[in-house]
Structure formats: structure tokens, C-alpha cells
Design an enzyme around this catalytic site. Structure first.
Site, PDB file in Angstrom:
ATOM      1  N   ASP A 487       0.811  -1.472  -0.044  1.00  0.00           N
ATOM      2  CA  ASP A 487      -0.082   0.064  -0.010  1.00  0.00           C
ATOM      3  C   ASP A 487       1.063   1.092  -0.017  1.00  0.00           C
ATOM      4  O   ASP A 487       0.354   2.520  -0.162  1.00  0.00           O
ATOM      5  CB  ASP A 487      -0.637  -0.038   1.391  1.00  0.00           C
ATOM      6  CG  ASP A 487      -1.959  -0.977   1.119  1.00  0.00           C
ATOM      7  OD1 ASP A 487      -2.607  -1.325   0.045  1.00  0.00           O
ATOM      8  OD2 ASP A 487      -2.637  -1.032   2.131  1.00  0.00           O
TER       9      ASP A 487
HETATM   10  C1  GLC Z   1      -0.450   2.377   5.990  1.00  0.00           C
HETATM   11  C2  GLC Z   1       0.222   1.099   6.412  1.00  0.00           C
HETATM   12  C3  GLC Z   1      -0.066  -0.054   5.621  1.00  0.00           C
HETATM   13  C4  GLC Z   1      -1.715  -0.423   5.563  1.00  0.00           C
HETATM   14  C5  GLC Z   1      -2.359   1.019   5.025  1.00  0.00           C
HETATM   15  C6  GLC Z   1      -3.818   0.767   4.987  1.00  0.00           C
HETATM   16  O1  GLC Z   1      -0.494   2.655   4.539  1.00  0.00           O
HETATM   17  O2  GLC Z   1       1.504   1.470   6.424  1.00  0.00           O
HETATM   18  O3  GLC Z   1       0.598  -1.144   6.237  1.00  0.00           O
HETATM   19  O4  GLC Z   1      -1.865  -1.336   4.639  1.00  0.00           O
HETATM   20  O5  GLC Z   1      -2.158   1.966   5.741  1.00  0.00           O
HETATM   21  O6  GLC Z   1      -4.559   1.741   4.609  1.00  0.00           O
HETATM   22  C1  GLC Z   2      -1.438  -3.938   5.234  1.00  0.00           C
HETATM   23  C2  GLC Z   2      -2.700  -4.016   4.646  1.00  0.00           C
HETATM   24  C3  GLC Z   2      -2.492  -4.844   3.274  1.00  0.00           C
HETATM   25  C4  GLC Z   2      -1.176  -4.578   2.721  1.00  0.00           C
HETATM   26  C5  GLC Z   2      -0.149  -4.605   3.709  1.00  0.00           C
HETATM   27  C6  GLC Z   2       1.095  -4.084   3.072  1.00  0.00           C
HETATM   28  O1  GLC Z   2      -1.183  -5.240   6.055  1.00  0.00           O
HETATM   29  O2  GLC Z   2      -3.505  -4.576   5.303  1.00  0.00           O
HETATM   30  O3  GLC Z   2      -3.560  -4.888   2.565  1.00  0.00           O
HETATM   31  O4  GLC Z   2      -1.142  -5.328   1.640  1.00  0.00           O
HETATM   32  O5  GLC Z   2      -0.190  -3.544   4.675  1.00  0.00           O
HETATM   33  O6  GLC Z   2       1.267  -2.497   2.759  1.00  0.00           O
END
Ligand code: GLC
Ligand code: GLC
Length: 814
Positions: A487
């Protein structure tokens, strides 16, 4: 250093010291009524949706960190001293403290000056309530005259509004008290037809429902005025902060034990029968009274507890293993499976790190979670798949999440993540492999929940696949969109405004930035979809999917290979991300794990090279970091990944979710030693002895362990709700132990450590119990199988058709 120990026979983790480095929690409930409970009884409850139907209030990031919960106070009326058996909130020096976190229940208590008090907290199956079964024992030589006070703080339902909209909320709180039962009915007078209640099995000496009357002005939960005084104020909340507290007087002879049951519940009335009498404003309690009466009886509460135990016995019995490694056994047989059920129930919504108001059920997340829970709750997995697919957009793209109560997709945490649609293919494929239920593909499912737009689920999968083909970039690799699995790799975001959300801010159109990770995912999804199409006799279609997957495989070879490892992406300027050409972020874990997992480079040695590079550059003793070198500063064109200080989260943290991809990749190249070695590095049970460093619960996975660039290397964060649960379960059971579900039956293909002499497993699959015994005779992964004594060609055990309920599968590895 440890703060407790595993009790595997009882499937419990026993915490023996209350001041764990972080709250060590458990989940109550597995259907509609849920609660989180810490080892000192902190936490809260909700009905279906942690945001929209919050029953009790909880303040996150509090001081102390975990404060507020299902607290009980004991008062010695002879000495006027009072304490909490769960240690918090009074924090007296209690003796014999223990918290036993089990499957769907927690038993917390201690002894103080000869008075033992323990509470068993659980949610009965098929009920929207929780039971607190308190047992108080007098170990003194003399009689004890005690007062027991219960306490809970009610939330005014919408947890977001509850914690922000005070100008309204301080005026709307309402309760009713009848026969010692406290009814919380805020907003019941208008559009709500639900209320909460808090009941007590013993005769009460008093009650309180207004927080300030209970705790007293300028006081807190650690020293409530009512408890200090030993007498309830019998307060009735009008506005402000409704709470529930009962006062019970308890006289115990030496050696005597007594039980008090508290029931906290949620109830809905039919709209036409909200009030009793009908033209009054009084809650109709006729519908709920029988439920309350039932569970205030110890025999019924005990029976409900036994039923809960039996339910978990049944779920966990579906897959049990016996390997030479205790940490493997414990995680597979108990805790990892249990955690997978928590991610099924919660997705990423409510934990001690997810506030319950931030995120709902993620499209990407929940589809992956299926890999870990589908064998335990196949029919609920089916429902989950259909709910997820109903939020898919006509383009084949997807809302990133939906709210569990409404089941409607929303963009609250962003949209246009170009990996999203493929996870639906992976999820559906896992479901069919488990169940053999092909009918799901014909199920009519709407797009964007729009009535009239229903198409067979199969068409949703076709659109998922096509989504990427419609969005290829300059190198023929998939465009990344807002982001892919990571993300935080925001290649189209270019955010320079403080506080702007990387996840929701408007992105560039993005016609350049491409993802090698999605390319790997596409190859895998293409193969899965082709296999499904073949089974449905769509030969030409299957051929096309295979051809597209092969073409993408070639594109990865051509444009996604850096020489020693797979490139991560191309940025908006067409420059490589995750290449030796970069100054930072030269190598990323995701494409190494996922491309190999999808089979890319297995034949020409690229896979092995990628894994060697992973070991050399990314592996640490605490797990494999996400990338190296960590980003030392913020890069406008890379986004959130570089917003984190080095070693944390996506910036070179050990993101436990993608470590299993490398384990699986190692299994694919036949290296069981490496696969299990990586597995052990992040296995929480194997890390129990370093709990003071790890800090999170030793019985469940955390999302992240701080990477080698972090000053706190080895420290875990964000436990429980993470794709780590499902992927590790899948990696160990299906890829390392090699008990694989396939479209045609159970496939046995272990890639275990060379030092293992073998292992045993019991797997219930499509109505048949498979007793599996693997014996190692050589160092390799070649397997020769017999089924019920007969030699089997190949390694797929066909599901018996003649009504056989149990078969024995023996395998010799050489
Ligand atoms: C932030 C976190 C990531 C998560 C995302 C969800 O970017 O670092 O881990 O998946 O928020 O919105
Ligand atoms: C968080 C989110 C997942 C994402 C991950 C890496 O765990 O829930 O959707 O893939 O972060 O950013």
C-alpha cells in the site's frame, strides 16, 4: 525472558505476570457478537461492526497503554481495602495472577490477602452476549465480608461519533434499571431498535449508571469513589457517560467459594414492538428477559462454555499435525489456525492496533485470509466470497474495503489498487480446491451491489483477469494504479502536503508506473483461472489464460529481471525501483517471493538466483526485511514507503506477511531446510523466549518486526490482524508439509527439512479423514505414496467415491 507459557493440552497460553510488555490479547465471539480482551481484562465489545455498533467504550493509545475494560473490583469490608483481581485498574500487588487465553475465552484472576477471584469471560455460540463467570474463594482461616463491584462503560454505538461529537453526545445518554438489570438505551427513543444490557446473577445491593457518580469527581477507574466507600450511589444516567455497575455483598466462610455471573449483551427488538407498553418510552424487555434469565444460571453458562470448547475442538480437528518441531505443531494445531479465524472475523478492523473505526473488511486482505480459514468454515467462506465479489466494480476493479454491517464497498481507505481483482481469483480457487463446490461459479453476483447487475461469479473472475490486460504499461507489465500489495509504494501520488493521506489523495492518471509484483500475481492468477476454465470445459478460454500468463512470464524475464534478482517496479519516470541501479531500495522481497511462487524462473535458474540474493541481502535472524537499503529520506515519487523511518513497516521492516512467499518459493525450488528456517525465524512460539524483545504476544503473528535498520530490531508490532496468519498457515501446511488442496483432490508434496525423519498428519477433507504418515528415507523430495496399502501413481489422492470415511496415506520421501 518469558511472561508465561503454553499449555498445549488445554490449548491455552498462560500469562503469569500481568505487566506484559504490551497488552496480550484474545478475541471473544465468533459469529456476530465480538469482544477484545487483554490479559488484564481491558478491551471492548461490539455487535458485527466495531465502528457502527460499539457496545462498550475503549480509549485507544491511553495512559497506561491499555486502560478501560471489563473490570471487577473486590472490596474487603472489614479492612475497607479494595483491588482488582485482573490487576488492572487498581494494580495492587496480587499473588498467583494468571490469565489463560484459550479458544474464544479468557480466564483472568489472582489471589489477594487470601481471597481468590477468577473470571471466565466468553461469548456463547449463537448468542449476542458475553458471560463473565466470577468465582470468589476465601482461603483465609476467618470469614470474609466482601463487596463485589462490576463495571463497564457504554459506547454510544457509533464509535467514531462517540469519540468526537461531544456537544451532542453529552446530552443523549439514557438508561433504564429494572430488577437489577441495567439497560443502555441511548438513541433507542428515535431510530435505533437495539439496546445493551448488563445483568447480574446475585441479589444486588446497589447499582450505578452514571460514570461520574461511580468514579467520583477528579478520579479514575483505579480508585472509584463508590468502591472506596463500599456503597453504590444508585445513579441514573441522564446524558454524560452511561456506565453499568452492580454492587453485590458476599460473605464467605473459610474455604467457601461462590460464583456470580454477569451478562453483558446486545438485543434488537422488532420496530413495531420497541416499547412496552406500546405508547410509552419504556424499552420492551419481554423479548430479552428469557435470554438473560437463562445465562444467569451457572448450569446454563457451563453448558454454553462446553459447547464452545466442542466447537473449537471440531474446527481444529480438521487439520492436526505431528512433526519433530514443537513450534510448528503448536502453531498449526492451535494458534495459527485460531488466528486465521480472527482474521476471518475481523479482517483488519478491530484489534489493539486497529481502532475499529479506521478499516472494514478489505478486498485484498479478506481474499487472502481465505487461504487460512476456508477449511474450517467453508460455508461461511462461500458467503464471504460472494459478499466480496458483490462489491466488485463493473470494470473488474474493486472497492478496497466494505463495512461489515452494510456490506457496501467504500473508498474510505482508497481505491484503484491494481492488484485487488486478482485476489478474488486466488480466493475462489482456494475455496473450490477445498470444497469441490463448483456451483459457486454459477452464483449470480451483482457489481457494486447494484440490483439488476448480477452475473455469475465466474464472469467476475474473467473481469478480474481482464482488468490487468486493459491496464498494461510501456513495458507490457501491469500498471500499478494507486499501489499494489504494498500500500505504501505510491508511484503515482507525489504528495507534498503534510497530513495528506497517501491512501486516499488524488493520484496522477498513471500511465507509466508498472508493478513486477502484479505481474507475478497475474501469472499465478492466470494459471488458477485456466485450471478452473479447463474443468468447466472452456478449453479455448483456458488456453488463452495460459498464453497470457506465459506472455507475462516472458515480459518479467525481459523487463523485470535485474541480473541477480527481480526488479520491483518502474516509477512514473520509467525508472527502475528495486534494482542495483538505485541508490536505496535496490532489492525488494515481494517480487522475489511472488514471482518464484508463481513459477517464474523455475526452469532457467532465475528463481534460485533471486532466492540466493534474498538470503544475502534481506534475511536477518528475526525474519526477512522488505527491502534494502532502507530509504533514508522521503522520496516524493515513491510515497509512503519512504515516509517511515528506516527499519519500520514497509520501509525495510520485517513485514511478516510476505516472508511466507519466500518460504513457499524455497519449497518450490525444493529447499525444505531454507523454507523451514525462514518459517522458524518469525514463528511467534519460537520467539517466546525473547518476549522482552519481541514484546507482542508469543502465540500469534504480528504484522511487523522491526528490521535491521531500526534501533529496536526484533521488536514486533500490530499483532493479530494481518495476512501473515493465513500465508504462514498456507506455507507450512500446504507447501512445506505439502498437504495441498487441489481441484482434483488432496495432493501430497512435502518439502520438509532434511533432518526430519518424517511427520504425521490428520486432515479432514471433503468429508473424508486422511491419516497421513510421511517417512524420510533419503535427503530429497521425491515421494512414493500408498493409499490404504495400495501404491498410488502420482501424488494426488483422489477423493474416495464409495462412501469411505477414512483413508490412510503413507509416503516415503527419498
Ligand atoms: C498504511 C500502512 C499499511 C496499510 C495501510 C492501510 O499505509 O503502512 O501497512 O496497509 O496504511 O490503509
Ligand atoms: C497492510 C494491509 C495490506 C497490505 C500490507 C502492505 O497489512 O492490510 O492490505 O497489503 O499492509 O502494505
Amino acid at each position: 525472558m518469558q511472561f508465561g507459557h503454553f499449555d498445549d493440552a488445554n490449548r491455552e497460553y498462560v500469562i503469569t505476570q500481568p505487566d506484559t510488555p504490551l497488552p496480550w490479547i484474545n478475541y471473544l465471539g465468533c459469529q456476530a457478537y465480538f469482544g477484545l480482551i487483554s490479559n488484564t481484562a481491558g478491551g471492548y465489545s461490539f455487535y458485527r461492526d466495531a465502528r457502527l455498533r460499539r457496545i462498550s467504550r475503549y480509549r485507544y493509545n491511553n495512559v497506561p497503554f491499555d486502560f478501560g475494560g471489563r473490570y471487577i473490583y473486590v472490596r474487603d469490608n472489614q479492612s475497607s481495602e479494595f483491588w482488582s483481581p485482573s490487576w488492572q485498574p487498581t494494580r495492587n500487588q496480587v499473588d498467583k495472577y494468571s490469565c489463560r487465553h484459550g479458544m474464544g475465552y479468557s480466564i483472568i484472576g489472582s489471589e489477594y490477602k487470601g481471597i481468590e477471584a477468577r473470571t471466565r469471560y466468553f461469548v456463547p455460540l449463537d448468542e449476542n452476549l458475553e458471560i463473565w463467570q466470577l468465582t470468589v474463594t476465601n482461603h483465609r482461616q476467618t470469614s470474609a465480608s466482601l463487596s463485589i463491584f462490576s463495571s463497564i462503560e457504554f459506547c454510544l454505538w457509533d464509535a467514531q461519533d462517540d469519540s468526537t461529537n461531544f456537544q451532542r453526545n453529552f446530552s443523549i445518554g439514557q438508561v433504564e434499571i429494572e430488577d437489577g438489570v441495567i439497560y443502555h438505551k441511548t438513541e433507542y427513543r428515535e431510530r435505533r431498535d437495539h439496546f445493551a444490557y448488563f445483568a447480574c446473577s446475585a441479589k444486588t445491593a446497589g447499582f450505578d449508571t452514571q460514570r461520574e457518580s461511580f468514579v467520583g469527581p477528579y478520579r479514575g477507574w483505579d480508585k472509584p469513589a463508590v468502591v472506596e466507600r463500599g456503597e453504590s450511589a444508585n445513579s441514573v444516567a441522564h446524558g454524560w457517560a452511561p456506565i453499568g455497575s452492580h454492587h453485590v455483598k458476599l460473605d464467605l466462610k473459610p474455604g467457601e467459594s461462590q460464583q456470580i455471573i454477569f451478562v453483558l449483551g446486545y438485543h434488537e427488538n422488532p420496530v413495531a414492538e420497541k416499547f412496552d407498553p406500546p405508547d410509552s418510552q419504556t424499552v420492551n424487555k419481554k423479548t430479552v428477559k428469557p435470554v438473560i434469565a437463562k445465562y444467569l444460571k451457572a448450569a446454563n453458562a457451563d453448558a454454553a462454555f462446553d459447547r464452545l470448547r466442542a466447537y473449537w475442538d471440531e474446527l481444529l480437528s480438521i487439520c492436526q499435525v505431528e512433526t519433530p518441531d514443537i513450534h510448528t505443531n503448536r502453531m498449526v494445531n492451535i494458534w495459527n489456525a485460531y488466528q486465521c479465524m480472527a482474521t476471518f472475523n475481523m479482517s483488519r478492523s478491530a484489534s489493539f492496533y486497529e481502532s475499529g473505526i479506521g478499516r472494514g473488511l478489505g478486498f485484498r486482505d479478506s481474499n487472502q485470509d481465505l487461504l487460512g480459514f476456508v477449511h474450517m468454515v467453508p460455508s461461511r467462506a462461500r458467503e464471504r466470497i460472494l459478499d466480496l465479489a458483490s462489491t466488485q466494480l463493473p470494470t473488474g476493479g474493486a472497492y478496497h474495503q466494505y463495512q461489515p454491517l452494510t456490506k457496501r464497498g467504500n473508498n474510505d481507505v482508497g481505491g484503484n489498487f491494481n492488484d485487488d481483482p486478482h485476489w478474488l481469483i486466488i480466493g475462489v480457487s482456494a475455496y473450490i480446491k477445498e470444497t469441490g463446490d463448483w456451483s459457486i461459479l454459477d452464483e449470480p453476483v451483482p457489481y457494486d451491489n447494484e440490483p439488476g447487475s448480477e452475473k455469475p461469479l465466474y464472469e467476475h473472475l474473467q473481469r478480474s483477469f481482464q482488468y490487468t490486460l486493459d491496464r498494461l504499461g510501456p513495458h507490457g507489465l501491469p500498471l500499478i494504479g494507486r499501489a499494489d500489495w504494498n500500500d505504501c509504494l505510491n508511484l503515482n501520488c507525489f504528495s507534498d502536503t503534510p497530513g495528506q493521506s497517501f491512501q486516499t489523495t488524488t493520484n496522477k492518471e498513471g500511465k507509466t508506473a508498472e508493478s513486477v509484483f502484479i505481474a507475478g500475481l497475474f501469472v499465478l492468477a492466470g494459471q488458477e483461472l485456466a485450471a478452473i476454465a479447463e474443468h468447466r470445459c472452456h478449453k479455448d478460454e483456458a488456453k488463452r489464460y495460459r498464453a497470457e500468463a506465459k506472455k507475462m512470464d516472458e515480459t518479467i524475464h525481459q523487463h523485470g529481471w535485474d541480473g541477480e534478482w527481480f526488479i520491483r517496479a518502474y516509477d512514473d519516470f520509467g525508472k527502475k525501483v528495486g534494482s542495483s541501479e538505485c541508490t536505496e531500495g535496490k532489492i525488494f522481497i515481494e517480487p522475489q517471493g511472488f514471482c518464484v511462487l508463481a513459477g517464474v524462473g523455475l526452469e532457467d535458474g532465475l528463481a534460485q538466483k533471486a532466492l540466493d540474493s534474498t538470503r544475502k541481502h534481506l534475511a536477518t535472524k528475526h525474519g526477512i526485511v522488505l527491502q534494502q537499503p532502507a530509504y533514508s529520506r522521503y522520496y516524493l515519487h515513491l510515497g509512503e514507503i519512504s515516509s517511515y523511518p528506516p527499519g519500520y513497516k514497509e520501509n525495510a521492516g520485517i513485514f511478516c506477511h510476505n516472508n511466507p512467499w519466500v518460504m513457499i518459493a524455497e519449497a518450490k525450488v525444493g529447499n525444505g531446510d531454507n523454507a523451514h528456517d525462514y518459517y522458524s525465524r518469525i514463528n511467534p512460539s519460537a520467539r517466546e523466549a525473547i518476549s522482552d524483545l519481541h514484546r507482542c504476544e508469543p502465540y500469534v503473528y504480528s504484522q511487523m518486526i522491526a528490521g535491521k535498520d531500526a534501533p529496536t530490531h526484533g521488536e514486533a508490532k500490530n499483532s493479530w490482524l494481518t495476512g501473515t496468519a493465513a500465508w504462514n498457515y498456507y506455507a507450512i501446511v500446504q507447501q512445506i508439509l505439502g498437504i495441498q488442496t487441489s481441484l482434483d483432490g488432496l495432493q501430497i508434496a512435502p518439502v520438509i527439512p532434511t533432518s526430519w525423519k518424517g511427520f504425521k498428519a490428520t486432515r479432514k477433507y471433503r468429508g473424508v479423514t486422511y491419516r497421513i504418515e510421511i517417512e524420510r528415507q533419503g535427503k530429497g523430495n521425491k515421494i512414493a505414496l500408498t493409499v490404504d496399502g495400495k501404491k498410488l501413481e502420482g501424488n494426488t489422492v483422489p477423493v474416495p467415491v464409495n462412501g469411505t470415511k477414512e483413508i490412510s496415506v503413507r509416503g516415503i520421501l527419498s
